[in-house]
Design a protein around this motif. Structure first.
Motif, PDB file in Angstrom:
ATOM      1  N   THR A 191       0.833  -1.199   0.000  1.00  0.00           N
ATOM      2  CA  THR A 191       0.000   0.000   0.000  1.00  0.00           C
ATOM      3  C   THR A 191       0.871   1.253   0.000  1.00  0.00           C
ATOM      4  N   GLY A 192       0.323   2.295  -0.562  1.00  0.00           N
ATOM      5  CA  GLY A 192       1.001   3.595  -0.528  1.00  0.00           C
ATOM      6  C   GLY A 192       0.823   4.332  -1.843  1.00  0.00           C
ATOM      7  N   GLU A 194       2.595   6.687  -2.646  1.00  0.00           N
ATOM      8  CA  GLU A 194       3.918   7.168  -3.058  1.00  0.00           C
ATOM      9  C   GLU A 194       4.747   6.113  -3.771  1.00  0.00           C
ATOM     10  N   ASP A 234      -3.599   4.402  -1.363  1.00  0.00           N
ATOM     11  CA  ASP A 234      -4.132   4.640  -0.017  1.00  0.00           C
ATOM     12  C   ASP A 234      -5.597   5.050  -0.120  1.00  0.00           C
ATOM     13  N   GLY A 258       0.626   0.867   5.546  1.00  0.00           N
ATOM     14  CA  GLY A 258      -0.780   1.186   5.794  1.00  0.00           C
ATOM     15  C   GLY A 258      -1.391   0.611   7.056  1.00  0.00           C
ATOM     16  N   ASP A 265      -3.854   5.400   6.366  1.00  0.00           N
ATOM     17  CA  ASP A 265      -3.611   3.969   6.563  1.00  0.00           C
ATOM     18  C   ASP A 265      -4.944   3.236   6.595  1.00  0.00           C
TER      19      ASP A 265
END
Ligand code: AMP
Ligand code: MG
Length: 413
Positions: A191-192, A194, A234, A258, A265
């Protein structure tokens, strides 16, 4: 969490408690399969294996030389004997005639009547006869039938991870196929907003997804089948979708990032939507809470996003959990005391697992050095190190003192 906190809050678990909690939930994978012994590396044996034969099958020579009867030999000094037969490996000779020697080669069966072999370096062949330098002892240079393995003996226990030695051992008693547990199917996603994949350009604010590569390596090294679901932004809906897809296909879901409780998160909320989740606060560093639960009945483990924390929590918790589910008996990593070639002057509030390298100094002795940057995002420390130094909460270390070292060979694979 700061280092000024008390050593252990009431709500915190020790590393050992967290591991026991995980292991009681580690259900054995269902389903066996049969694989060729030649392709069994890294698989876990599902049934004990016994030998149907003696190894070696017959008494045989451990040397190139001459098989004799000790009673035919002069007690003092050399003995000349006619050579009555020649027995290479793979042939069975005839009974040894009295007063003769048999030319014999390594691995060849001892002819009936012979009770010793004299190595060729101690003999001088002379046409049809041989001069044997000295009288051997009964049994000299003879490998006895069944000396390694007796018929009926168990050679491998269920729960053994099959290594090159076990492959050779199974083959030595003629076992061509082995019953093994099915590989554990592990679904992963990361997850993310970025994170981007290597090979893509990096926009400002983005970072490459290193966890996916590291986790793939860690899972491959313990023989898992990986179902990769890639990067997930996210966003709660997308996280729920990825999680449901993962849980439906796999025996275990492992994610990274996350699981903090920030508003970006979403893993915690997603797992709670399709299952249940516990966040375990473990008294260790690095490592945020370890997320453990289930999604649609499939066990779920959420690793921290910081790569070093993800690595250490995988090695200490996910690896033993997976090995246990795969039926492996021995899952505890071996560790040993090593000399500290560093100082750790400031006691930490939590047990710490430092990235370190066991190496030989100029004086030839071996000691553990620390990577200078122990931050939980510094993946360089993991690539540089060859193990973890395990420092108890509250402990300090003087150079030359002893520390507990867990080699990566015990944590990876
Ligand atoms: P998170 O656990 O999502 O709060 O992430 C903690 C830190 O780890 C942040 O600095 C993230 O950018 C970083 N991080 C999260 N996922 C990854 C990943 N897959 N690869 C590299 N770094 C990551
Ligand atoms: Mg994140």
């Amino acid at each position: 969490m700061s280092d000024n906190e008390p050593v252990r809050k009431p709500s915190m678990m020790t590393v050992d408690e967290a591991l026991s909690c995980l292991l009681v939930r580690a259900e054995l994978v269902s389903g066996l399969e049969t694989v060729e012994t030649i392709a069994a590396l890294g698989r876990v044996l599902a049934e004990p294996q016994c030998s149907q034969l003696n190894v070696p099958p017959l008494d045989n020579s451990s040397m190139d030389g001459y098989a004799v009867r000790v009673a035919d030999m002069n007690a003092a000094g050399p003995t000349r004997l006619p050579i009555s037969q020649r027995i290479p490996a793979g042939r069975v000779g005839e009974a040894l005639s009295h007063g003769t020697a048999a030319r014999i080669f390594t691995g060849a069966p001892i002819p009936p009547g012979a009770d010793a072999v004299v190595m060729q370096e101690e003999c001088a062949a002379d046409g049809d006869s041989v001069v044997i330098g000295r009288a051997p002892k009964v049994g000299e240079n003879i490998r006895r039938a069944g000396e390694d393995i007796r018929t009926g003996a168990q050679i491998l226990a269920a729960g053994t991870r099959i290594g090159p030695g076990a492959m050779g051992l199974a083959a030595s008693v003629g076992i061509a196929r082995l019953p093994v547990y099915r590989k554990l199917r592990v679904a992963t996603f990361h997850t993310g907003d970025e994170i981007v994949m290597p090979g893509q350009p990096l926009a400002p604010g983005q970072i490459y997804n290193s966890n996916r590569y590291m986790l793939t390596g860690l899972l491959q090294a313990i023989g898992c089948e990986i179902i990769e679901l890639g990067n997930v932004p996210d966003n709660l809906d997308e996280t729920v979708r990825a999680l449901s897809q993962a849980a439906a296909q796999a025996d275990l879901v492992v994610t990274s990032g996350g699981v903090s409780v920030g508003e970006e998160d979403h893993v915690k909320a997603a797992v709670e939507q399709v299952g249940r989740l516990d966040l375990w606060r473990i008294a260790m560093k690095p490592g945020k809470p370890l997320a453990f639960g289930s999604a649609q009945g499939t066990p779920f483990i959420g690793l921290p996003g910081n790569p070093v924390s993800a690595f250490v929590t995988f090695c200490l918790f996910v690896r033993p959990f997976i090995l246990r589910r795969q039926g492996v008996l021995e899952i505890a990593p071996m560790s040993f005391d090593a000399r500290a070639d560093f100082a750790w002057p400031k006691a930490g509030a939590r047990r710490e697992f430092l990235r370190a390298r066991l190496q030989q100094g100029e004086d030839g002795t071996v000691g553990a050095s620390l990577f200078p940057h122990q931050g939980s995002g510094v993946l360089t420390s993991v690539a540089w190190g060859n193990g973890l130094v395990d420092i108890p909460a509250g402990a300090t270390v003087q150079p030359g003192g002893m520390v507990r070292f867990i080699p990566f060979s015990e944590l990876i694979g």
